[in-house]
Design an enzyme around this catalytic site. Structure first.
Site: not given
Ligand code: AMP
Length: 285
Positions: A32, A36-37, A149
């Site tokens: 998704a 940010g990703h 992140g």
């Molecule tokens: P997730 O898919 O939520 O497990 O996130 C995958 C990676 O993306 C993790 O290292 C999160 O910390 C990073 N991440 C998620 N949201 C953000 C954001 N808004 N800004 C920077 N990194 C993010």
């Protein structure tokens, strides 16, 4: 761009690409994908010759079955986005590839107390499951650099501790939180917010900013925490915690002089959606 579903295919490709000391950056995600990703992917692309992004909704880090079930899944769109920024490799494994021996085996390492408070206290088993999947993915990909992140501050600190403790030959790089124009931290869960909750969600960021001002003005951290909980509660959220902590070890602090790095971390419910955010109140990460 290559999309691999099998560990073997990914590893065959990577071993052929790894000649000539090309460095490999790795960005683990649960898909998704949002900006940010993509900022993590971009930094990895800037700093390495090969970037691998994994998309895997890890069942072992969800402490509620309903959260796992409603977690947004958009693999086709994710692949398009990754191709558009120039990511070289996507790893999109089924559960069986990640956990061929089942999910029971966990990583045995000392969390150094980092998993007992905040997210660890509110989501039992979450960090054990997160560490389990990150360790497994690091074993598969063996990257030079791992990009995570700041949005999940406690998570990256725990992974940092795991890398140190298990002497894993990968350097963790933390990337700043990417936000919407109104301050809301980008998150895959934001799409689940009702329009009304989406409208007041930026109050979370504003509360963190106000906490930063109050700490700099000399207000005691417990007083700021109490104010923030009250204020978030009266603005339509159900706050779980608002904690002002030493950014190195997540221990509580009293005033701004207690540490060179101070971070405020918070989690709230906005309707049925749980949001987390944090901000460095003092020092540099
Ligand atoms: P997730 O898919 O939520 O497990 O996130 C995958 C990676 O993306 C993790 O290292 C999160 O910390 C990073 N991440 C998620 N949201 C953000 C954001 N808004 N800004 C920077 N990194 C993010």
């Amino acid at each position: 761009m290559y999309v691999f579903k099998r560990v073997k295919d990914l590893q065959n490709y990577l071993s052929s690409e790894r000649v000539n000391k090309r460095t490999l950056g790795f960005v683990p995600t649960m898909g998704a994908l949002h900006q940010g990703h993509l900022s993590l992917i971009q930094q990895s692309l800037d700093e390495n010759q090969i970037t691998v992004c994994s998309i895997f909704v890890n069942p072992t880090q969800f402490n509620e079955a309903s959260d796992l079930e409603k977690y947004p899944r958009t693999p086709d769109k994710d692949i398009q986005k990754l191709a558009s920024v120039g990511c070289q490799v996507v790893f999109l494994p089924p559960v069986q590839e990640v956990y061929p021996n089942g999910t029971l085996e966990q990583v045995d390492f000392d969390f150094a107390g980092l998993d007992t408070m905040m997210e660890g206290a509110k989501r039992p088993g979450h960090f054990a499951g997160m560490a389990q999947v990150v360790k497994r993915l690091l074993d598969i990909v063996t990257p030079n650099f791992l990009y995570m992140g700041q949005k999940d501050y406690q998570q990256q600190l725990i992974v940092r501790q795991m890398i140190k403790e298990l002497q894993i030959n990968t350097k963790l790089v933390m990337v700043a939180t990417e936000r919407e124009a109104d301050g809301l931290a980008m998150s895959s869960r934001n799409v689940l917010l009702t329009p009304q909750n989406r409208a007041h969600a930026p109050i979370l960021f504003q509360t963190l900013e106000e906490a930063k001002k109050q700490l700099a003005a000399g207000t005691a951290s417990t007083q700021i925490e109490a104010w923030a909980m009250e204020s978030l509660g009266s603005n339509g959220f159900k706050p779980e915690y608002f904690s002002i902590v030493n950014g190195h070890n997540l221990q509580t602090i009293q005033t701004a002089t207690d540490s060179d790095l101070i971070v405020a971390c918070t989690a709230v419910w906005a309707g049925k959606v749980r949001l987390i955010d944090n901000m460095v109140l003092k020092g540099k990460v």
